[in-house]
Scaffold this active site. Structure first.
Site, mmCIF file in Angstrom:
data_model
loop_
_atom_site.group_PDB
_atom_site.id
_atom_site.type_symbol
_atom_site.label_atom_id
_atom_site.label_comp_id
_atom_site.label_asym_id
_atom_site.label_seq_id
_atom_site.Cartn_x
_atom_site.Cartn_y
_atom_site.Cartn_z
ATOM 1 N N HIS A 130 0.894 -1.384 -0.028
ATOM 2 C CA HIS A 130 -0.129 -0.022 0.119
ATOM 3 C C HIS A 130 0.953 1.239 -0.026
ATOM 4 O O HIS A 130 0.051 2.182 -0.596
ATOM 5 C CB HIS A 130 -0.750 -0.105 1.277
ATOM 6 C CG HIS A 130 -1.824 -1.072 0.614
ATOM 7 N ND1 HIS A 130 -1.950 -2.573 0.807
ATOM 8 C CD2 HIS A 130 -3.289 -0.787 -0.624
ATOM 9 C CE1 HIS A 130 -2.830 -2.975 0.527
ATOM 10 N NE2 HIS A 130 -3.705 -2.201 -0.078
ATOM 11 N N ARG A 134 -10.888 4.202 -2.801
ATOM 12 C CA ARG A 134 -10.083 3.333 -1.689
ATOM 13 C C ARG A 134 -10.872 3.958 -0.474
ATOM 14 O O ARG A 134 -10.133 5.029 -0.467
ATOM 15 C CB ARG A 134 -8.960 3.268 -1.388
ATOM 16 C CG ARG A 134 -8.293 1.760 -2.075
ATOM 17 C CD ARG A 134 -7.263 1.857 -1.947
ATOM 18 N NE ARG A 134 -6.186 0.372 -2.765
ATOM 19 C CZ ARG A 134 -5.945 0.443 -4.307
ATOM 20 N NH1 ARG A 134 -5.650 1.597 -4.423
ATOM 21 N NH2 ARG A 134 -5.533 -0.836 -4.632
ATOM 22 N N ARG A 140 -15.658 1.587 -2.544
ATOM 23 C CA ARG A 140 -15.346 1.191 -1.635
ATOM 24 C C ARG A 140 -15.501 0.768 -0.440
ATOM 25 O O ARG A 140 -14.615 1.613 0.114
ATOM 26 C CB ARG A 140 -13.922 -0.174 -2.183
ATOM 27 C CG ARG A 140 -13.743 -1.756 -1.812
ATOM 28 C CD ARG A 140 -12.102 -1.556 -2.095
ATOM 29 N NE ARG A 140 -11.271 -1.188 -1.657
ATOM 30 C CZ ARG A 140 -9.648 -1.828 -1.491
ATOM 31 N NH1 ARG A 140 -9.205 -2.795 -2.593
ATOM 32 N NH2 ARG A 140 -8.410 -0.968 -1.142
ATOM 33 N N GLU A 169 -11.050 -11.145 -5.936
ATOM 34 C CA GLU A 169 -9.600 -11.183 -5.491
ATOM 35 C C GLU A 169 -9.053 -11.810 -3.888
ATOM 36 O O GLU A 169 -8.297 -12.115 -3.616
ATOM 37 C CB GLU A 169 -9.032 -9.861 -4.228
ATOM 38 C CG GLU A 169 -9.963 -9.757 -2.964
ATOM 39 C CD GLU A 169 -9.602 -7.417 -2.746
ATOM 40 O OE1 GLU A 169 -8.261 -7.582 -2.944
ATOM 41 O OE2 GLU A 169 -10.508 -7.722 -1.843
ATOM 42 N N ASN A 173 -4.174 -6.977 -7.060
ATOM 43 C CA ASN A 173 -3.027 -7.957 -6.220
ATOM 44 C C ASN A 173 -3.393 -8.319 -5.040
ATOM 45 O O ASN A 173 -2.353 -9.664 -4.695
ATOM 46 C CB ASN A 173 -2.924 -6.207 -5.167
ATOM 47 C CG ASN A 173 -3.530 -4.811 -5.867
ATOM 48 O OD1 ASN A 173 -2.454 -5.301 -7.450
ATOM 49 N ND2 ASN A 173 -3.192 -3.824 -5.781
ATOM 50 N N ASP A 174 -4.316 -8.861 -4.756
ATOM 51 C CA ASP A 174 -4.447 -9.941 -3.616
ATOM 52 C C ASP A 174 -4.779 -11.179 -4.033
ATOM 53 O O ASP A 174 -4.577 -12.430 -3.252
ATOM 54 C CB ASP A 174 -5.878 -9.258 -2.649
ATOM 55 C CG ASP A 174 -5.006 -8.461 -1.082
ATOM 56 O OD1 ASP A 174 -4.677 -8.448 -0.831
ATOM 57 O OD2 ASP A 174 -6.038 -7.703 -1.746
ATOM 58 N N ARG A 220 2.320 -9.746 -1.123
ATOM 59 C CA ARG A 220 2.374 -9.032 -1.634
ATOM 60 C C ARG A 220 3.153 -7.924 -1.072
ATOM 61 O O ARG A 220 3.990 -6.446 -2.031
ATOM 62 C CB ARG A 220 0.899 -8.303 -1.942
ATOM 63 C CG ARG A 220 0.092 -7.965 -0.424
ATOM 64 C CD ARG A 220 -1.102 -6.960 -0.936
ATOM 65 N NE ARG A 220 -1.171 -5.873 -1.482
ATOM 66 C CZ ARG A 220 -2.428 -5.110 -1.470
ATOM 67 N NH1 ARG A 220 -3.842 -5.846 -1.920
ATOM 68 N NH2 ARG A 220 -2.483 -3.789 -1.970
ATOM 69 N N CYS A 267 -9.672 -3.240 -10.774
ATOM 70 C CA CYS A 267 -8.728 -1.771 -10.330
ATOM 71 C C CYS A 267 -7.834 -2.977 -9.765
ATOM 72 O O CYS A 267 -7.240 -1.838 -9.355
ATOM 73 C CB CYS A 267 -10.229 -1.741 -9.177
ATOM 74 S SG CYS A 267 -10.763 -2.893 -8.585
HETATM 75 C C1 PEP Z 1 -6.728 -5.345 -4.998
HETATM 76 O O1 PEP Z 1 -6.184 -6.529 -4.036
HETATM 77 O O2 PEP Z 1 -6.091 -5.881 -6.416
HETATM 78 C C2 PEP Z 1 -7.302 -4.298 -4.603
HETATM 79 C C3 PEP Z 1 -7.195 -3.422 -5.939
HETATM 80 O O3 PEP Z 1 -7.388 -3.646 -3.439
HETATM 81 P P1 PEP Z 1 -5.914 -3.334 -2.427
HETATM 82 O O4 PEP Z 1 -4.901 -2.806 -3.318
HETATM 83 O O5 PEP Z 1 -6.912 -1.926 -2.081
HETATM 84 O O6 PEP Z 1 -5.841 -5.013 -1.856
HETATM 85 MG MG MG Z 2 -7.261 -6.120 -2.245
#
Ligand code: PEP
Ligand code: MG
Length: 399
Positions: free
Chosen positions: A17, A124, A160, A262, A285-286, A296, A333
């Site tokens: 993040h 977010r 979200r 995710e 990402n997740d 990650r 996303c």
């Molecule tokens: C993801 O997990 O791809 C996502 C967009 O959410 P975040 O990165 O906020 O966990």
């Molecule tokens: Mg995520």
């Protein structure tokens, strides 16, 4: 803050993040260097190249000139794309692709406006809760949403619901988690935590429902793993809708409720979620972290973090196909959507709706305008078959 020009860290990875935030602030960042704080001295002159992931310490005049030239080249490219910002995101063969922006902070709005995004594909909402010891009231949350919505009149905005836990921790005592250390990424985070704190979640959802009267918003639920969690949330929303109406508050007739895809099992069972979700948004990402069992934000295993892994691509393809079959929109996303090198591949997998940090939109649009769906499909088939050149970058695992 104008005095921060770049960002170098010992820990973290490209989808941590902190890195996502750096991107949102438009700062070059190189993360997970392991030794930067030990090797760098106060007063050192640094070249931070976020694109290559390199940090140069006290470069000589020649190297510095080279980098200044490169910086100027990138700036010219940026300006060129800026001039093309009003061109539509159409492939060579005329397929329209929808481009949305991710935002982390209300200040990002200005950047969204400049990028010519169609709207916000991922808002977010965590920022509302950061840098404070308590939770904002329903009124404060509503005011923050309203501020963003007023700045983008008429645009579709996907809010979200708050996604804390794992690597996104808050000081708020209402949302304190179990003592950390117990596999937090697999623990009480996102929607799971919200459902466990119903009073807290009610306040959040009431603010979102009230905001729905102001603009065409959609609500997106993070870290969903079961259909039941979505049903529970929908029930709560209906209850709150009646409550708000009884109080004389305005609420939109219809608030689309969708889910982040995710969790790998959700991707594989996407058809089963089509009955409870109005839309899907793939969080690569997740999804990549959980599918490959690669944290990650852990730079020690980051070379294995690969959204192009056939296993991950298959889940993406499966999710898009399930959405198409059920007639519900599918977006992406996660950071994968912002990489112009992968745009054609994603179009080939059937993706028509991308959301990314606003700064990435011009390059992704250029990639779309240089692609035909037919060629993209060939690329997608090769990638799903495990075409090796797409995986070359995984070979540089540090030993
Ligand atoms: C993801 O997990 O791809 C996502 C967009 O959410 P975040 O990165 O906020 O966990
Ligand atoms: Mg995520």
């Amino acid at each position: 803050n104008g005095s921060v020009l770049g960002w170098v860290t010992d820990f973290g990875a490209a989808t941590s993040h902190s890195a996502i935030l750096a991107r949102s602030l438009g700062l070059p960042a190189v993360v997970g260097t392991h030794h930067a704080t030990r090797l760098l001295r106060s007063g050192d002159q640094l070249v931070v190249d976020g694109e290559q992931g390199t940090v140069l310490v006290n470069p000589g005049p020649e190297l510095l000139a080279e980098y200044r030239e490169m910086q100027a080249r990138r700036e010219r490219r940026r300006q060129l794309l800026e001039e093309e910002r009003h061109l539509p995101a159409l492939t060579i063969d005329g397929t329209a692709i929808r481009l949305f922006a991710n935002i982390e902070l209300p200040e990002d709005i200005e950047w969204v406006q400049r990028s010519n995004a169609e709207g916000i594909g991922l808002f977010r909402s965590e920022f509302l809760f950061m840098n404070r010891a308590d939770s904002p009231s329903e009124e404060e949350q509503y005011a923050a949403f309203a501020q963003v919505l007023r700045a983008l009149p008429g645009a579709e905005v996907t809010i979200r619901s708050v996604d804390v836990g794992a690597d996104k921790l808050l000081a708020d005592s209402d949302l304190q988690l179990y003592p950390s250390g117990l596999n937090p990424a697999l623990g009480l985070r996102g929607l799971r935590l919200c459902l466990r704190r119903p009073e807290w979640f009610r306040r959040h959802l009431r603010a979102i429902l009230r905001a729905s009267a102001l603009a065409p918003i959609r609500l997106m639920l993070p870290m969903v793993s079961t259909v039941y969690e979505v049903q529970q949330t929908r029930q709560l929303i209906e209850q709150l809708r009646s409550e708000l109406r009884a109080e004389g508050q305005k609420v939109a007739e219809h608030l689309p409720v969708g889910i982040m895809v995710e969790v790998p099992a959700v991707a594989m069972a996407a058809h089963a979620f089509a009955g409870v979700a109005d839309f899907f948004s793939i969080g690569t990402n997740d999804l990549t972290q959980y599918a490959l069992a690669v944290d990650r934000s852990d730079d020690d295993v980051n070379a294995l973090f690969d959204p192009l892994h056939v296993g991950v691509l298959s889940m993406i393809q499966h999710t898009i196909a399930a959405g198409d079959a059920a007639g519900i929109p599918v977006a992406m996303c996660g950071e994968m959507a912002s990489n112009p090198q992968w745009t054609a591949l994603l179009v080939g997998l059937g993706l028509r709706h991308f959301s990314m940090f606003p700064g990435a939109i011009p390059e992704v649009k250029a990639a779309i305008r240089a692609t035909s769906v037919e060629d993209a499909k060939v690329m997608a088939l090769a990638a799903l078959a495990g075409s090796s050149e797409l995986f070359a970058h995984v070979d540089d695992i540090e030993t």
